[in-house]
Write a protein that holds these residues in place. Structure first.
Motif, PDB file in Angstrom:
ATOM      1  N   THR A   1       0.850  -1.191   0.000  1.00 42.88           N
ATOM      2  CA  THR A   1       0.000   0.000   0.000  1.00 42.88           C
ATOM      3  C   THR A   1       0.882   1.236   0.000  1.00 42.88           C
ATOM      4  N   ASP A   2       0.733   2.067  -1.030  1.00 40.02           N
ATOM      5  CA  ASP A   2       1.472   3.327  -1.120  1.00 40.02           C
ATOM      6  C   ASP A   2       2.976   3.130  -0.929  1.00 40.02           C
ATOM      7  N   GLY A   3       3.504   2.106  -1.565  1.00 38.46           N
ATOM      8  CA  GLY A   3       4.936   1.872  -1.527  1.00 38.46           C
ATOM      9  C   GLY A   3       5.448   1.150  -0.306  1.00 38.46           C
ATOM     10  N   VAL A   4       4.563   0.741   0.594  1.00 41.41           N
ATOM     11  CA  VAL A   4       4.964   0.016   1.804  1.00 41.41           C
ATOM     12  C   VAL A   4       4.450  -1.412   1.723  1.00 41.41           C
TER      13      VAL A   4
ATOM     14  N   ALA B   1       6.987  -2.142  -3.580  1.00 44.49           N
ATOM     15  CA  ALA B   1       7.325  -1.726  -2.214  1.00 44.49           C
ATOM     16  C   ALA B   1       8.693  -1.058  -2.185  1.00 44.49           C
ATOM     17  N   ARG B   2       8.773   0.105  -1.564  1.00 43.44           N
ATOM     18  CA  ARG B   2      10.039   0.801  -1.377  1.00 43.44           C
ATOM     19  C   ARG B   2      10.483   0.758   0.077  1.00 43.44           C
TER      20      ARG B   2
ATOM     21  N   THR C   1      12.712   8.435  -7.774  1.00 42.38           N
ATOM     22  CA  THR C   1      12.255   7.307  -8.586  1.00 42.38           C
ATOM     23  C   THR C   1      13.178   6.109  -8.536  1.00 42.38           C
TER      24      THR C   1
ATOM     25  N   ALA D   1       6.593   4.225   5.769  1.00 40.50           N
ATOM     26  CA  ALA D   1       6.059   5.186   4.803  1.00 40.50           C
ATOM     27  C   ALA D   1       7.030   6.342   4.594  1.00 40.50           C
ATOM     28  N   ASP D   2       7.699   6.770   5.655  1.00 38.49           N
ATOM     29  CA  ASP D   2       8.703   7.824   5.532  1.00 38.49           C
ATOM     30  C   ASP D   2       9.905   7.324   4.733  1.00 38.49           C
TER      31      ASP D   2
ATOM     32  N   ALA E   1       9.905   5.132   2.490  1.00 40.92           N
ATOM     33  CA  ALA E   1       9.502   4.945   1.096  1.00 40.92           C
ATOM     34  C   ALA E   1       9.580   6.233   0.289  1.00 40.92           C
ATOM     35  N   THR E   2       9.695   7.378   0.950  1.00 41.47           N
ATOM     36  CA  THR E   2       9.827   8.643   0.233  1.00 41.47           C
ATOM     37  C   THR E   2      11.287   9.017  -0.016  1.00 41.47           C
TER      38      THR E   2
END
Length: 241
Positions: A7-10, A44-45, A239, A181-182, A184-185
């Protein structure tokens, strides 16, 4: 069962074997090893690994730990977590004993809930963990803590683990997801390079793999994006290129 979502990169990987307090058997070790690249492929990041219910992971399933193939499956799973190309956060929501502590320290960061407990009581049952586990414990929490866990077979609660560096933050699953989430940015190439250096202390400074990862950061589009974002006084959008 192991549930997986992004979800949202996590990415979220959850051990869900509550009837066995999320103990690891061969099947679950293999599924865990598969889940890491799976969530990365799905975008996922950053990854959060946790347990369902009241336990993070109670350790190895004693119905299989003495059998052929268990050690290989366990260490393959731990290596997959450690070698993930993105940061991995362990949301330690309860007891993390034996293989549970090993899984927690394979992650890059640990967020501990009030009920989190760590222990490696192998000397009480005649088993042994590999040298990586012993050295990783010493690296993260110091020689005194490693000796307490491995020689005295002590269990360490979350406050003590936090004070000694075994836990990085205090909080529940939501806190771990917020941390992920942090992460992942942030710039993926930089995180990957930092993780590589931290995890491969055996490599000399001039190692080609390290140098390539270092130069990739300095030659990346993300470096330029960071410059633009700073000039424009906005948050960068990285990116990984």
């Amino acid at each position: 069962m192991i549930t997986v979502s992004v979800t949202d990169g996590v990415g979220l990987i959850e051990l869900d074997r509550q009837e066995r307090r999320n103990a690891l058997d061969v099947e679950h070790c293999r599924r865990l090893a598969e889940a890491v690249p799976e969530v990365v492929a799905d975008g996922a990041r950053a990854i959060v690994v946790t347990g369902a219910g009241t336990s993070f992971c109670s350790g190895a399933d004693f119905g299989q730990v003495y059998g052929e193939g268990f050690r290989t499956a366990l260490y393959t799973a731990l290596q997959a977590v450690m070698d993930a190309p993105v940061p991995v956060v362990a949301a330690v929501n309860g007891p993390a004993i034996g293989a549970g502590t090993q899984l927690a320290i394979a992650a890059d960061l640990r967020v501990g809930a009030p009920t989190a407990v760590f222990g490696v009581p192998t000397a009480r049952i005649g088993l042994a963990v590999d040298p990586w586990t012993i050295r990783r414990l010493e690296q993260l929490a110091g020689g005194g803590t490693a000796r307490s866990l491995l020689l005295a077979c002590e269990q360490i609660g979350v406050e003590q683990a936090y004070a000694r560096g075994l836990v990085d933050r205090l909080g529940d699953r939501d806190a771990a997801l917020a941390l992920a989430a942090d992460l992942a940015t942030m710039a993926p190439l930089t995180l990957r390079y930092n993780k590589l250096v931290l995890n491969r202390a055996d490599l000399p400074n001039g190692d080609p793999e390290l140098l390539a990862a270092f130069e990739a950061c300095w030659n990346s589009e993300d470096l330029q994006e960071g410059q633009r974002a700073r000039a424009e006084k906005r948050a960068p959008v990285f990116t990984g290129r």
